[in-house]
Write a protein that holds these residues in place. Structure first.
Motif, PDB file in Angstrom:
ATOM      1  N   ALA A  77       0.855  -1.397  -0.397  1.00  0.00           N
ATOM      2  CA  ALA A  77       0.381   0.045  -0.419  1.00  0.00           C
ATOM      3  C   ALA A  77       1.290   1.429   0.190  1.00  0.00           C
ATOM      4  N   HIS A  78       0.473   2.367  -0.589  1.00  0.00           N
ATOM      5  CA  HIS A  78       0.920   3.642  -0.224  1.00  0.00           C
ATOM      6  C   HIS A  78       0.185   5.039   0.093  1.00  0.00           C
ATOM      7  N   ALA A  79       0.474   5.782   1.171  1.00  0.00           N
ATOM      8  CA  ALA A  79       0.029   7.385   1.172  1.00  0.00           C
ATOM      9  C   ALA A  79       0.819   7.932   1.178  1.00  0.00           C
ATOM     10  N   ASN A  80       0.108   9.286   0.471  1.00  0.00           N
ATOM     11  CA  ASN A  80       0.659  10.459   0.058  1.00  0.00           C
ATOM     12  C   ASN A  80       0.597  11.481   1.445  1.00  0.00           C
ATOM     13  N   SER A  81       1.747  12.334   2.120  1.00  0.00           N
ATOM     14  CA  SER A  81       1.565  13.568   3.361  1.00  0.00           C
ATOM     15  C   SER A  81       0.433  14.417   2.879  1.00  0.00           C
ATOM     16  N   PRO A  82       0.420  14.559   3.997  1.00  0.00           N
ATOM     17  CA  PRO A  82      -0.268  15.628   4.133  1.00  0.00           C
ATOM     18  C   PRO A  82      -0.558  16.810   3.322  1.00  0.00           C
ATOM     19  N   GLY A  88      -2.488  13.125   1.249  1.00  0.00           N
ATOM     20  CA  GLY A  88      -3.355  12.424   2.562  1.00  0.00           C
ATOM     21  C   GLY A  88      -3.802  11.373   1.509  1.00  0.00           C
ATOM     22  N   ASP A  89      -4.138  10.581   0.237  1.00  0.00           N
ATOM     23  CA  ASP A  89      -4.570   9.485  -0.364  1.00  0.00           C
ATOM     24  C   ASP A  89      -3.892   8.248   0.260  1.00  0.00           C
ATOM     25  N   THR A  90      -4.867   7.345   0.367  1.00  0.00           N
ATOM     26  CA  THR A  90      -4.015   6.770   0.824  1.00  0.00           C
ATOM     27  C   THR A  90      -4.720   4.714  -0.701  1.00  0.00           C
ATOM     28  N   HIS A 117       1.490   7.866   7.667  1.00  0.00           N
ATOM     29  CA  HIS A 117       1.983   8.371   6.304  1.00  0.00           C
ATOM     30  C   HIS A 117       1.165   9.543   5.748  1.00  0.00           C
ATOM     31  N   ALA A 118      -0.266   9.712   6.318  1.00  0.00           N
ATOM     32  CA  ALA A 118      -1.093  10.805   5.499  1.00  0.00           C
ATOM     33  C   ALA A 118      -1.525  10.701   6.364  1.00  0.00           C
ATOM     34  N   LEU A 119      -0.862  11.250   7.856  1.00  0.00           N
ATOM     35  CA  LEU A 119      -0.713  12.158   8.716  1.00  0.00           C
ATOM     36  C   LEU A 119       0.333  12.894   8.948  1.00  0.00           C
ATOM     37  N   GLY A 120       1.401  12.458   8.249  1.00  0.00           N
ATOM     38  CA  GLY A 120       2.716  13.086   8.043  1.00  0.00           C
ATOM     39  C   GLY A 120       4.047  12.542   8.721  1.00  0.00           C
ATOM     40  N   LEU A 121       3.689  11.479   8.925  1.00  0.00           N
ATOM     41  CA  LEU A 121       4.984  10.306   9.629  1.00  0.00           C
ATOM     42  C   LEU A 121       6.130   9.861   8.748  1.00  0.00           C
ATOM     43  N   ASP A 122       7.469   9.797   8.464  1.00  0.00           N
ATOM     44  CA  ASP A 122       8.044   9.123   7.565  1.00  0.00           C
ATOM     45  C   ASP A 122       8.595   7.541   8.520  1.00  0.00           C
ATOM     46  N   HIS A 123       8.828   6.809   7.748  1.00  0.00           N
ATOM     47  CA  HIS A 123       9.249   5.763   8.269  1.00  0.00           C
ATOM     48  C   HIS A 123      10.500   5.590   9.620  1.00  0.00           C
ATOM     49  N   SER A 124       9.534   4.928  10.409  1.00  0.00           N
ATOM     50  CA  SER A 124      10.968   4.913  12.043  1.00  0.00           C
ATOM     51  C   SER A 124      11.997   3.740  11.090  1.00  0.00           C
ATOM     52  N   ARG A 125      13.282   4.088  12.591  1.00  0.00           N
ATOM     53  CA  ARG A 125      14.303   3.276  12.087  1.00  0.00           C
ATOM     54  C   ARG A 125      14.013   1.976  13.878  1.00  0.00           C
TER      55      ARG A 125
END
Ligand SMILES: CC(C)C[C@H](C(=O)NO)C(=O)N[C@@H](CC(=O)O)C(=O)NCc1ccccc1
Ligand SMILES: [Zn+2]
Length: 158
Positions: A77-82, A88-90, A117-125
């Motif tokens: 899946a993928h989602a755009n940032s705000p 935000g589209d997912t 992601h749609a709320l603005g979070l990136d991936h975490s380590r």
């Protein structure tokens, strides 16, 4: 970092998977958003016509953006940032086997990751974070946002 400025964010599911009932999809998507509205002052409202902030669809392969899906597994899946328009589209790859259990791909966990992601979070380590890049099933009974993800979204919206 982009974030939603309004306290109510709308979403609309325009295309459903046929692997689960619409009622199951609606309740699972609502639960995924609730993980965030439980920890930040943002509410999420499902609408059933018109344009929502977050437009959601299930589709395999080409689905109207520049990032066609890749068949089973791989990208889930993928989602755009705000932001406006496609912000935000997912999109969920409907060539995955979506489930509400530990078998195949658990929709609640993927949806919760995508809405990060749609709320603005990136991936975490942090390998225990929901926003860690790779999917790994964890029990969804009484699931709450892992600490790293909660701190991340509260830093943006708290
Ligand atoms: C480069 C992006 C488009 C890769 C894409 C993703 O991160 N979407 O948010 C994705 O589908 N990643 C896979 C990576 C993989 O197949 O392992 C994934 O499982 N994402 C969903 C996910 C990741 C962690 C927890 C829950 C769900
Ligand atoms: Zn991701």
């Amino acid at each position: 970092k982009p974030r939603w400025k309004q306290s109510v964010v709308t979403y609309r599911i325009t295309e459903y998977t046929t692997q689960l009932s619409q009622r199951e999809v609606d309740s699972t998507i609502a639960k995924a958003f609730q993980l965030y509205s439980d920890v930040i002052p943002v509410d999420f409202k499902q609408i059933f016509s018109g344009t929502a902030d977050i437009m959601i669809l299930f589709k395999g392969g080409d689905h109207g953006d520049f990032y066609p899906f890749d068949g089973p597994n791989g990208v889930l899946a993928h989602a755009n940032s705000p932001g406006p328009e496609q912000g935000g589209d997912t999109h969920f790859d409907d060539d995955e086997k979506w489930s509400l259990s530990s078998h195949n791909i658990n929709l609640l966990l993927v949806a919760a990751h995508e809405f990060g992601h749609a709320l603005g979070l990136d991936h975490s380590r942090d390998s225990s974070a929901l926003m860690y890049p790779t999917y790994r099933y964890v029990s969804t009974n009484a699931y709450t946002l892992p600490r790293d993800d909660r701190l991340g979204v509260q830093a943006l919206y708290g």
